[in-house]
Design a protein around this motif. Structure first.
Motif, PDB file in Angstrom:
ATOM      1  N   VAL A 153       0.836  -1.199   0.000  1.00  0.00           N
ATOM      2  CA  VAL A 153       0.000   0.000   0.000  1.00  0.00           C
ATOM      3  C   VAL A 153       0.870   1.248   0.000  1.00  0.00           C
ATOM      4  CG1 VAL A 153      -1.628   1.342   1.395  1.00  0.00           C
ATOM      5  CG2 VAL A 153      -2.018  -1.089   1.034  1.00  0.00           C
ATOM      6  N   ILE A 154       1.913   1.246   0.813  1.00  0.00           N
ATOM      7  CA  ILE A 154       2.815   2.402   0.867  1.00  0.00           C
ATOM      8  C   ILE A 154       3.524   2.580  -0.465  1.00  0.00           C
ATOM      9  CG2 ILE A 154       4.935   3.299   1.920  1.00  0.00           C
ATOM     10  CD1 ILE A 154       3.968   2.071   4.563  1.00  0.00           C
ATOM     11  N   MET A 155       3.962   1.487  -1.075  1.00  0.00           N
ATOM     12  CA  MET A 155       4.657   1.592  -2.358  1.00  0.00           C
ATOM     13  C   MET A 155       3.705   2.044  -3.464  1.00  0.00           C
ATOM     14  SD  MET A 155       7.374  -1.636  -2.238  1.00  0.00           S
ATOM     15  CE  MET A 155       6.555  -2.411  -3.547  1.00  0.00           C
ATOM     16  N   PHE A 156       2.471   1.571  -3.439  1.00  0.00           N
ATOM     17  CA  PHE A 156       1.526   1.885  -4.513  1.00  0.00           C
ATOM     18  C   PHE A 156       0.970   3.303  -4.394  1.00  0.00           C
ATOM     19  CE2 PHE A 156      -2.698   1.619  -6.543  1.00  0.00           C
ATOM     20  CZ  PHE A 156      -2.291   1.241  -7.819  1.00  0.00           C
ATOM     21  N   PHE A 157       0.533   3.690  -3.189  1.00  0.00           N
ATOM     22  CA  PHE A 157      -0.103   4.993  -3.010  1.00  0.00           C
ATOM     23  C   PHE A 157       0.863   6.070  -2.530  1.00  0.00           C
ATOM     24  CE2 PHE A 157      -3.780   2.140  -2.452  1.00  0.00           C
ATOM     25  CZ  PHE A 157      -4.571   2.643  -3.460  1.00  0.00           C
ATOM     26  N   GLY A 158       1.905   5.692  -1.863  1.00  0.00           N
ATOM     27  CA  GLY A 158       2.825   6.666  -1.287  1.00  0.00           C
ATOM     28  C   GLY A 158       2.407   6.993   0.129  1.00  0.00           C
ATOM     29  N   ALA A 159       3.379   7.343   0.944  1.00  0.00           N
ATOM     30  CA  ALA A 159       3.123   7.585   2.363  1.00  0.00           C
ATOM     31  C   ALA A 159       2.238   8.807   2.585  1.00  0.00           C
ATOM     32  CB  ALA A 159       4.435   7.755   3.110  1.00  0.00           C
ATOM     33  N   ASP A 160       2.279   9.783   1.675  1.00  0.00           N
ATOM     34  CA  ASP A 160       1.489  11.000   1.870  1.00  0.00           C
ATOM     35  C   ASP A 160       0.010  10.798   1.582  1.00  0.00           C
ATOM     36  OD1 ASP A 160       2.185  10.581  -0.782  1.00  0.00           O
ATOM     37  OD2 ASP A 160       2.098  12.709  -1.297  1.00  0.00           O
ATOM     38  N   LYS A 161      -0.372   9.755   0.852  1.00  0.00           N
ATOM     39  CA  LYS A 161      -1.778   9.507   0.515  1.00  0.00           C
ATOM     40  C   LYS A 161      -2.493   8.619   1.529  1.00  0.00           C
ATOM     41  CE  LYS A 161      -1.937  11.511  -3.549  1.00  0.00           C
ATOM     42  NZ  LYS A 161      -2.852  12.540  -3.919  1.00  0.00           N
ATOM     43  N   ILE A 162      -1.760   7.921   2.362  1.00  0.00           N
ATOM     44  CA  ILE A 162      -2.368   6.958   3.295  1.00  0.00           C
ATOM     45  C   ILE A 162      -3.327   7.631   4.278  1.00  0.00           C
ATOM     46  CG2 ILE A 162      -1.876   5.315   5.137  1.00  0.00           C
ATOM     47  CD1 ILE A 162       0.542   4.439   3.529  1.00  0.00           C
ATOM     48  N   PRO A 163      -2.985   8.771   4.894  1.00  0.00           N
ATOM     49  CA  PRO A 163      -3.960   9.404   5.793  1.00  0.00           C
ATOM     50  C   PRO A 163      -5.239   9.820   5.065  1.00  0.00           C
ATOM     51  CG  PRO A 163      -1.785  10.317   6.178  1.00  0.00           C
ATOM     52  CD  PRO A 163      -1.684   9.448   4.961  1.00  0.00           C
ATOM     53  N   GLU A 164      -5.099  10.256   3.827  1.00  0.00           N
ATOM     54  CA  GLU A 164      -6.264  10.637   3.033  1.00  0.00           C
ATOM     55  C   GLU A 164      -7.179   9.432   2.782  1.00  0.00           C
ATOM     56  OE1 GLU A 164      -6.316  12.673  -1.115  1.00  0.00           O
ATOM     57  OE2 GLU A 164      -4.668  13.521   0.058  1.00  0.00           O
ATOM     58  N   ILE A 165      -6.573   8.310   2.433  1.00  0.00           N
ATOM     59  CA  ILE A 165      -7.329   7.080   2.184  1.00  0.00           C
ATOM     60  C   ILE A 165      -8.012   6.618   3.472  1.00  0.00           C
ATOM     61  CG2 ILE A 165      -7.107   4.645   1.574  1.00  0.00           C
ATOM     62  CD1 ILE A 165      -4.765   5.487  -0.258  1.00  0.00           C
ATOM     63  N   ALA A 166      -7.290   6.657   4.587  1.00  0.00           N
ATOM     64  CA  ALA A 166      -7.859   6.234   5.872  1.00  0.00           C
ATOM     65  C   ALA A 166      -9.029   7.130   6.270  1.00  0.00           C
ATOM     66  CB  ALA A 166      -6.787   6.250   6.950  1.00  0.00           C
ATOM     67  N   ARG A 167      -8.876   8.440   6.039  1.00  0.00           N
ATOM     68  CA  ARG A 167      -9.960   9.374   6.343  1.00  0.00           C
ATOM     69  C   ARG A 167     -11.199   9.055   5.517  1.00  0.00           C
ATOM     70  NH1 ARG A 167      -7.131  13.846   5.161  1.00  0.00           N
ATOM     71  NH2 ARG A 167      -5.596  13.486   6.758  1.00  0.00           N
ATOM     72  N   GLY A 168     -10.996   8.783   4.228  1.00  0.00           N
ATOM     73  CA  GLY A 168     -12.112   8.437   3.349  1.00  0.00           C
ATOM     74  C   GLY A 168     -12.802   7.161   3.780  1.00  0.00           C
ATOM     75  N   LEU A 169     -12.001   6.153   4.154  1.00  0.00           N
ATOM     76  CA  LEU A 169     -12.591   4.901   4.628  1.00  0.00           C
ATOM     77  C   LEU A 169     -13.367   5.115   5.922  1.00  0.00           C
ATOM     78  CD1 LEU A 169      -9.708   2.358   3.955  1.00  0.00           C
ATOM     79  CD2 LEU A 169     -11.922   2.455   2.824  1.00  0.00           C
ATOM     80  N   GLY A 170     -12.819   5.928   6.811  1.00  0.00           N
ATOM     81  CA  GLY A 170     -13.505   6.222   8.074  1.00  0.00           C
ATOM     82  C   GLY A 170     -14.832   6.924   7.849  1.00  0.00           C
ATOM     83  N   LYS A 171     -14.842   7.910   6.943  1.00  0.00           N
ATOM     84  CA  LYS A 171     -16.085   8.615   6.638  1.00  0.00           C
ATOM     85  C   LYS A 171     -17.113   7.673   6.025  1.00  0.00           C
ATOM     86  CE  LYS A 171     -14.200  13.239   5.966  1.00  0.00           C
ATOM     87  NZ  LYS A 171     -13.925  14.316   4.989  1.00  0.00           N
ATOM     88  N   GLY A 172     -16.652   6.800   5.141  1.00  0.00           N
ATOM     89  CA  GLY A 172     -17.567   5.837   4.518  1.00  0.00           C
ATOM     90  C   GLY A 172     -18.168   4.886   5.534  1.00  0.00           C
ATOM     91  N   MET A 173     -17.332   4.391   6.446  1.00  0.00           N
ATOM     92  CA  MET A 173     -17.832   3.483   7.480  1.00  0.00           C
ATOM     93  C   MET A 173     -18.812   4.201   8.402  1.00  0.00           C
ATOM     94  SD  MET A 173     -14.331   1.401   8.280  1.00  0.00           S
ATOM     95  CE  MET A 173     -14.986   0.551   9.690  1.00  0.00           C
ATOM     96  N   ARG A 174     -18.539   5.463   8.725  1.00  0.00           N
ATOM     97  CA  ARG A 174     -19.426   6.249   9.577  1.00  0.00           C
ATOM     98  C   ARG A 174     -20.777   6.453   8.888  1.00  0.00           C
ATOM     99  NH1 ARG A 174     -20.862   7.086  14.365  1.00  0.00           N
ATOM    100  NH2 ARG A 174     -19.025   8.076  15.187  1.00  0.00           N
ATOM    101  N   GLN A 175     -20.764   6.729   7.582  1.00  0.00           N
ATOM    102  CA  GLN A 175     -22.017   6.930   6.850  1.00  0.00           C
ATOM    103  C   GLN A 175     -22.841   5.652   6.820  1.00  0.00           C
ATOM    104  OE1 GLN A 175     -20.695   8.426   3.066  1.00  0.00           O
ATOM    105  NE2 GLN A 175     -20.690  10.549   3.760  1.00  0.00           N
ATOM    106  N   ILE A 176     -22.180   4.519   6.639  1.00  0.00           N
ATOM    107  CA  ILE A 176     -22.900   3.239   6.637  1.00  0.00           C
ATOM    108  C   ILE A 176     -23.509   2.982   8.012  1.00  0.00           C
ATOM    109  CG2 ILE A 176     -22.584   0.735   6.508  1.00  0.00           C
ATOM    110  CD1 ILE A 176     -20.530   1.269   4.286  1.00  0.00           C
ATOM    111  N   LYS A 177     -22.745   3.238   9.074  1.00  0.00           N
ATOM    112  CA  LYS A 177     -23.249   3.026  10.434  1.00  0.00           C
ATOM    113  C   LYS A 177     -24.437   3.947  10.716  1.00  0.00           C
ATOM    114  CE  LYS A 177     -21.778   2.980  15.229  1.00  0.00           C
ATOM    115  NZ  LYS A 177     -20.690   3.249  16.169  1.00  0.00           N
ATOM    116  N   ASP A 178     -24.324   5.220  10.320  1.00  0.00           N
ATOM    117  CA  ASP A 178     -25.429   6.159  10.530  1.00  0.00           C
ATOM    118  C   ASP A 178     -26.675   5.736   9.754  1.00  0.00           C
ATOM    119  OD1 ASP A 178     -23.840   7.654  12.201  1.00  0.00           O
ATOM    120  OD2 ASP A 178     -23.352   9.187  10.691  1.00  0.00           O
ATOM    121  N   ALA A 179     -26.476   5.271   8.524  1.00  0.00           N
ATOM    122  CA  ALA A 179     -27.620   4.842   7.712  1.00  0.00           C
ATOM    123  C   ALA A 179     -28.318   3.644   8.344  1.00  0.00           C
ATOM    124  CB  ALA A 179     -27.163   4.509   6.296  1.00  0.00           C
ATOM    125  N   THR A 180     -27.556   2.675   8.835  1.00  0.00           N
ATOM    126  CA  THR A 180     -28.190   1.510   9.456  1.00  0.00           C
ATOM    127  C   THR A 180     -28.900   1.901  10.749  1.00  0.00           C
ATOM    128  OG1 THR A 180     -26.103   0.918  10.524  1.00  0.00           O
ATOM    129  CG2 THR A 180     -26.614  -0.183   8.458  1.00  0.00           C
TER     130      THR A 180
END
Length: 93
Positions: free
Chosen positions: A20-47
């Motif tokens: 993941v670090i090699m493919f996306f780069g270390a600077d993109k990982i927090p952005e990806i994690a933030r996006g995943l967190g927001k997506g999981m939060r939206q799914i939880k709120d919807a349920t």
């Protein structure tokens, strides 16, 4: 009970993180994690919204929840019985 996380060992997780670090780069990982967190939060709120709407509609229409309670108890009993049967199988794998 010593079950690995999602049946993945620590070494495999390390290799995946390395890729993941090699493919996306270390600077993109927090952005990806933030996006995943927001997506999981939206799914939880919807349920939670759906559950609340169902419960509120059941209260408004005077639907008794005794049926759902007994159904949940039956499902729990069946799940426990299956866990008792599959427990030794899981431990041997």
């Amino acid at each position: 009970m010593n079950t690995p996380f999602l049946f993945i060992s620590g070494q495999e997780i390390f290799v995946v993180l390395l890729f993941v670090i090699m493919f996306f780069g270390a600077d993109k990982i927090p952005e990806i994690a933030r996006g995943l967190g927001k997506g999981m939060r939206q799914i939880k709120d919807a349920t939670n919204d759906i559950k609340n709407e169902i419960n509120e509609s059941a209260k408004n229409n005077t639907v008794t929840t005794d049926v759902t309670k007994s159904l949940n108890e039956n499902v729990t009993e069946v799940k426990d019985a299956i866990d008792e049967i599959t427990g030794p199988i899981k431990r041997n794998m």
